[in-house]
Scaffold this motif. Structure first.
Motif, PDB file in Angstrom:
ATOM      1  N   ALA A  28       0.877  -1.176   0.000  1.00 32.82           N
ATOM      2  CA  ALA A  28       0.000   0.000   0.000  1.00 32.82           C
ATOM      3  C   ALA A  28       0.913   1.225   0.000  1.00 32.82           C
ATOM      4  CB  ALA A  28      -0.929  -0.023   1.207  1.00 32.82           C
ATOM      5  N   TYR A  29       1.609   1.416  -1.114  1.00 32.78           N
ATOM      6  CA  TYR A  29       2.674   2.415  -1.187  1.00 32.78           C
ATOM      7  C   TYR A  29       2.176   3.848  -1.021  1.00 32.78           C
ATOM      8  CZ  TYR A  29       5.191  -1.640  -2.911  1.00 32.78           C
ATOM      9  OH  TYR A  29       5.747  -2.888  -3.031  1.00 32.78           O
ATOM     10  N   ALA A  30       1.007   4.154  -1.537  1.00 35.65           N
ATOM     11  CA  ALA A  30       0.486   5.524  -1.409  1.00 35.65           C
ATOM     12  C   ALA A  30       0.192   5.849   0.055  1.00 35.65           C
ATOM     13  CB  ALA A  30      -0.762   5.700  -2.265  1.00 35.65           C
ATOM     14  N   ASP A  31      -0.389   4.896   0.794  1.00 38.20           N
ATOM     15  CA  ASP A  31      -0.642   5.121   2.222  1.00 38.20           C
ATOM     16  C   ASP A  31       0.671   5.262   2.990  1.00 38.20           C
ATOM     17  OD1 ASP A  31      -3.439   5.084   2.051  1.00 38.20           O
ATOM     18  OD2 ASP A  31      -3.493   2.893   2.222  1.00 38.20           O
ATOM     19  N   ALA A  32       1.631   4.399   2.667  1.00 40.96           N
ATOM     20  CA  ALA A  32       2.946   4.496   3.308  1.00 40.96           C
ATOM     21  C   ALA A  32       3.566   5.857   3.039  1.00 40.96           C
ATOM     22  CB  ALA A  32       3.858   3.382   2.816  1.00 40.96           C
ATOM     23  N   ALA A  33       3.467   6.323   1.797  1.00 41.20           N
ATOM     24  CA  ALA A  33       4.071   7.607   1.419  1.00 41.20           C
ATOM     25  C   ALA A  33       3.445   8.765   2.183  1.00 41.20           C
ATOM     26  CB  ALA A  33       3.946   7.831  -0.088  1.00 41.20           C
ATOM     27  N   ARG A  34       2.129   8.720   2.382  1.00 38.37           N
ATOM     28  CA  ARG A  34       1.476   9.812   3.129  1.00 38.37           C
ATOM     29  C   ARG A  34       2.023   9.909   4.555  1.00 38.37           C
ATOM     30  NH1 ARG A  34      -2.828   8.609  -0.296  1.00 38.37           N
ATOM     31  NH2 ARG A  34      -3.712   6.950   0.957  1.00 38.37           N
ATOM     32  N   ILE A  35       2.178   8.779   5.204  1.00 39.01           N
ATOM     33  CA  ILE A  35       2.708   8.779   6.577  1.00 39.01           C
ATOM     34  C   ILE A  35       4.174   9.198   6.567  1.00 39.01           C
ATOM     35  CG2 ILE A  35       3.228   7.349   8.587  1.00 39.01           C
ATOM     36  CD1 ILE A  35       0.847   5.544   7.672  1.00 39.01           C
ATOM     37  N   LEU A  36       4.944   8.617   5.666  1.00 35.60           N
ATOM     38  CA  LEU A  36       6.380   8.890   5.616  1.00 35.60           C
ATOM     39  C   LEU A  36       6.679  10.345   5.265  1.00 35.60           C
ATOM     40  CD1 LEU A  36       7.352   5.582   3.870  1.00 35.60           C
ATOM     41  CD2 LEU A  36       8.132   6.309   6.152  1.00 35.60           C
ATOM     42  N   ALA A  37       5.877  10.948   4.417  1.00 35.84           N
ATOM     43  CA  ALA A  37       6.095  12.361   4.072  1.00 35.84           C
ATOM     44  C   ALA A  37       5.994  13.229   5.316  1.00 35.84           C
ATOM     45  CB  ALA A  37       5.091  12.807   3.010  1.00 35.84           C
ATOM     46  N   GLU A  38       5.047  12.918   6.183  1.00 40.02           N
ATOM     47  CA  GLU A  38       4.942  13.662   7.448  1.00 40.02           C
ATOM     48  C   GLU A  38       6.149  13.419   8.337  1.00 40.02           C
ATOM     49  OE1 GLU A  38       1.435  12.998   9.713  1.00 40.02           O
ATOM     50  OE2 GLU A  38       0.132  13.985   8.262  1.00 40.02           O
ATOM     51  N   LEU A  39       6.573  12.158   8.431  1.00 40.44           N
ATOM     52  CA  LEU A  39       7.734  11.840   9.268  1.00 40.44           C
ATOM     53  C   LEU A  39       8.982  12.553   8.766  1.00 40.44           C
ATOM     54  CD1 LEU A  39       7.143   8.032   9.887  1.00 40.44           C
ATOM     55  CD2 LEU A  39       6.813   9.896  11.514  1.00 40.44           C
ATOM     56  N   VAL A  40       9.153  12.597   7.462  1.00 36.50           N
ATOM     57  CA  VAL A  40      10.310  13.289   6.876  1.00 36.50           C
ATOM     58  C   VAL A  40      10.237  14.781   7.163  1.00 36.50           C
ATOM     59  CG1 VAL A  40      11.351  13.943   4.656  1.00 36.50           C
ATOM     60  CG2 VAL A  40      10.825  11.553   5.130  1.00 36.50           C
ATOM     61  N   GLU A  41       9.048  15.328   7.072  1.00 40.39           N
ATOM     62  CA  GLU A  41       8.877  16.755   7.372  1.00 40.39           C
ATOM     63  C   GLU A  41       9.219  17.053   8.836  1.00 40.39           C
ATOM     64  OE1 GLU A  41       5.157  19.765   7.502  1.00 40.39           O
ATOM     65  OE2 GLU A  41       5.363  18.595   5.653  1.00 40.39           O
ATOM     66  N   GLU A  42       8.842  16.145   9.727  1.00 45.52           N
ATOM     67  CA  GLU A  42       9.103  16.335  11.153  1.00 45.52           C
ATOM     68  C   GLU A  42      10.563  16.135  11.521  1.00 45.52           C
ATOM     69  OE1 GLU A  42       6.452  13.936  13.582  1.00 45.52           O
ATOM     70  OE2 GLU A  42       4.762  14.438  12.269  1.00 45.52           O
ATOM     71  N   ALA A  43      11.246  15.237  10.820  1.00 53.42           N
ATOM     72  CA  ALA A  43      12.651  14.945  11.129  1.00 53.42           C
ATOM     73  C   ALA A  43      13.441  14.823   9.830  1.00 53.42           C
ATOM     74  CB  ALA A  43      12.747  13.671  11.952  1.00 53.42           C
ATOM     75  N   PRO A  44      13.681  15.948   9.157  1.00 58.96           N
ATOM     76  CA  PRO A  44      14.327  15.903   7.838  1.00 58.96           C
ATOM     77  C   PRO A  44      15.748  15.343   7.856  1.00 58.96           C
ATOM     78  CG  PRO A  44      14.083  18.172   8.596  1.00 58.96           C
ATOM     79  CD  PRO A  44      13.368  17.299   9.581  1.00 58.96           C
TER      80      PRO A  44
END
Length: 117
Positions: A28-44
């Motif tokens: 479920a790559y699109a769902d994973a990407a949505r979560i991961l994009a936030e994590l990357v934004e929080e801890a670049p």
């Protein structure tokens, strides 16, 4: 399904990281990407979530986004061999074969495999 969407983004960083990995593992790559994009934004500065985000983008054919994230990974960690490999594959998939070659060669070198020329 607002509650389902909201639940993707709830929890601690560790819980969201695990959830993103589960989505990725279940393709479920699109769902994973949505979560991961936030994590990357929080801890670049964290390379792991960014690399998994790039892979999620790659598998969901968001190649420009994957390329952007992989270039950032390589900038932050120049010896991350898997980022070089995936960036080479992303560039190949875009038909940019000449640009892919140096990244694929570096990935091979980091793994100890030297191509015969």
């Amino acid at each position: 399904m607002p509650t389902e969407q909201a639940s993707l983004h709830e929890g601690t960083v560790a819980e969201r990281w695990v959830r993103a990995q589960l989505f990725f593992d279940s393709k479920a790559y699109a769902d994973a990407a949505r979560i991961l994009a936030e994590l990357v934004e929080e801890a670049p500065e964290q390379v792991g979530p960014r690399l998994l985000l790039a892979r999620a983008y790659y598998h969901s054919a968001q190649l420009r986004r994957a390329e952007e994230q992989l270039r950032e990974v390589i900038e932050r960690d120049p010896v991350e061999h898997y980022a070089h490999l995936v960036l080479g594959r992303v560039l190949e998939r875009q038909g940019r074969h000449a640009e892919a070659v140096p990244y694929l060669r570096l990935a091979a070198a980091f793994e100890g495999a030297f191509p015969q020329d």
